[in-house]
Design a protein around this motif. Structure first.
Motif, PDB file in Angstrom:
ATOM      1  N   ASP A  51       0.823  -1.213   0.000  1.00 61.96           N
ATOM      2  CA  ASP A  51       0.000   0.000   0.000  1.00 61.96           C
ATOM      3  C   ASP A  51       0.859   1.266   0.000  1.00 61.96           C
ATOM      4  O   ASP A  51       0.422   2.312  -0.489  1.00 61.96           O
ATOM      5  CB  ASP A  51      -0.936  -0.011   1.208  1.00 61.96           C
ATOM      6  CG  ASP A  51      -2.033  -1.061   1.084  1.00 61.96           C
ATOM      7  OD1 ASP A  51      -2.294  -1.500  -0.051  1.00 61.96           O
ATOM      8  OD2 ASP A  51      -2.622  -1.442   2.110  1.00 61.96           O
ATOM      9  N   SER A  96      -2.032  -6.150  -3.590  1.00 56.96           N
ATOM     10  CA  SER A  96      -2.686  -5.857  -2.307  1.00 56.96           C
ATOM     11  C   SER A  96      -3.843  -6.814  -2.056  1.00 56.96           C
ATOM     12  O   SER A  96      -4.007  -7.331  -0.948  1.00 56.96           O
ATOM     13  CB  SER A  96      -3.185  -4.412  -2.310  1.00 56.96           C
ATOM     14  OG  SER A  96      -3.838  -4.095  -1.101  1.00 56.96           O
ATOM     15  N   SER A 279      -5.803   2.212  -0.268  1.00 51.01           N
ATOM     16  CA  SER A 279      -4.363   2.118  -0.054  1.00 51.01           C
ATOM     17  C   SER A 279      -3.900   2.843   1.205  1.00 51.01           C
ATOM     18  O   SER A 279      -2.783   2.624   1.665  1.00 51.01           O
ATOM     19  CB  SER A 279      -3.605   2.694  -1.260  1.00 51.01           C
ATOM     20  OG  SER A 279      -3.854   1.948  -2.421  1.00 51.01           O
TER      21      SER A 279
END
Length: 312
Positions: A51, A96, A279
């Motif tokens: 992130d 992610s 994020s």
């Protein structure tokens, strides 16, 4: 339209800066504080690294203008195929997602199969899992590189033979399948946790038994509370991921199926902002809900009297 672009740029810059600072802090805390060196926190650290780079790319993409026309030559081709196509951003977003699935499965093994977990969650296996997360995500998104073509200074979208299949497959891999897997896993973990500490606690040692049943019960209860806290924290992370990604994935799915989509509309730009927001939101979740992380923060910022916690 200019106001919309300016608002989107401000939003992207804000998300990028907050994400860089927040995820950078998570990385520092896990690195510096010894009791944060656990298997679960290794995946959380990897999530923060992913992130962090995602936030950095969001910031750079909002600040660095794309030249018009794009210069010819190798540099222009790379700019078109790699940067304009947003290959790295989508590769990081996919990484992610894959890491979040891996983190969820790690907690599933620890809670549902506590006696097999020590033999499965070795340093070697965790390292392999983390590498697979990165490699598989970047390999999957490579198709994005070939969807662009530099023509007379313009980076144009190429047509594909079966856009509906490609679109649905993309949404399935980076959203639908991960969400379904994580949802099933979290439901099962919830069921297991409601059955009590006997399913999640490790077998007591001989010394603990000789010390009395009360000590064993306290140890089990403490471990249960710790694992419940970690579970609740990661459940919120999963819910946050689902909320942030669902609107954009719905729009992309409709577009893939042939529906007209205005990619300059306010609604679409909001969905893009929500994806970007994912994020930078996790550090706030850790700071609010993750007791182990809060304790590590206190130690790092001048409260060394806090005692170490056991592995979660």
């Amino acid at each position: 339209m200019a106001d919309g672009n300016l608002s989107n740029q401000i939003c992207q810059c804000t998300v990028g800066v907050v994400g860089i600072c927040g995820n950078g802090l998570v990385c520092v805390v896990i690195t510096k504080i010894h009791f944060m060196h656990t298997i679960t926190n290794a995946f959380i650290f990897n999530q923060a690294v992913i992130d962090f780079f995602g936030s950095l790319l969001i910031l750079l993409s909002s600040l660095i203008p794309i030249p018009d026309p794009i210069p010819s030559g190798v540099g222009g081709v790379l700019l078109c195929h790699v940067w304009v196509s947003k290959y790295f951003i989508w590769a990081i977003f996919t990484t992610s997602t894959f890491n979040l699935v891996a983190l969820t499965l790690e907690r599933y093994l620890a809670i549902v199969f506590p006696f097999k977990y020590p033999t499965l969650a070795t340093r070697r296996n965790v390292t392999i899992a983390l590498l697979c997360v990165w490699v598989s995500a970047f390999l999957f998104v490579t198709y994005n590189i070939f969807l662009r073509n530099l023509d007379n200074g313009k980076c144009l979208q190429r047509s594909v033979k079966h856009p509906k299949i490609l679109g649905v497959a993309t949404v399935s891999v980076i959203y639908m399948v991960p969400v379904i897997v994580m949802l099933i896993v979290y439901v099962h973990i919830s069921v297991v946790l409601t059955k009590g500490a006997e399913r999640v606690g490790p077998a007591p040692s001989a010394a603990a038994i000789s010390g009395g049943g009360g000590a064993v019960d306290n140890q089990r209860e403490s471990l249960m509370r710790a694992r419940r806290n970690t579970f609740k924290t990661l459940l919120i992370v999963f819910i946050s991921f689902t909320v942030c990604w669902t609107p954009n994935c719905i729009i992309f799915t409709l577009f893939s199926l042939g529906y007209e989509v205005d990619f300059s509309s306010t609604i679409y730009l909001i969905t893009v902002a929500m994806v970007s927001l994912n994020s930078c939101v996790n550090p706030f979740i850790y700071a609010i809900k993750y007791k182990q992380f809060r304790k590590a923060l206190k130690i790092m910022f001048g409260r060394p009297n806090q005692s170490d916690e056991s592995s979660y």
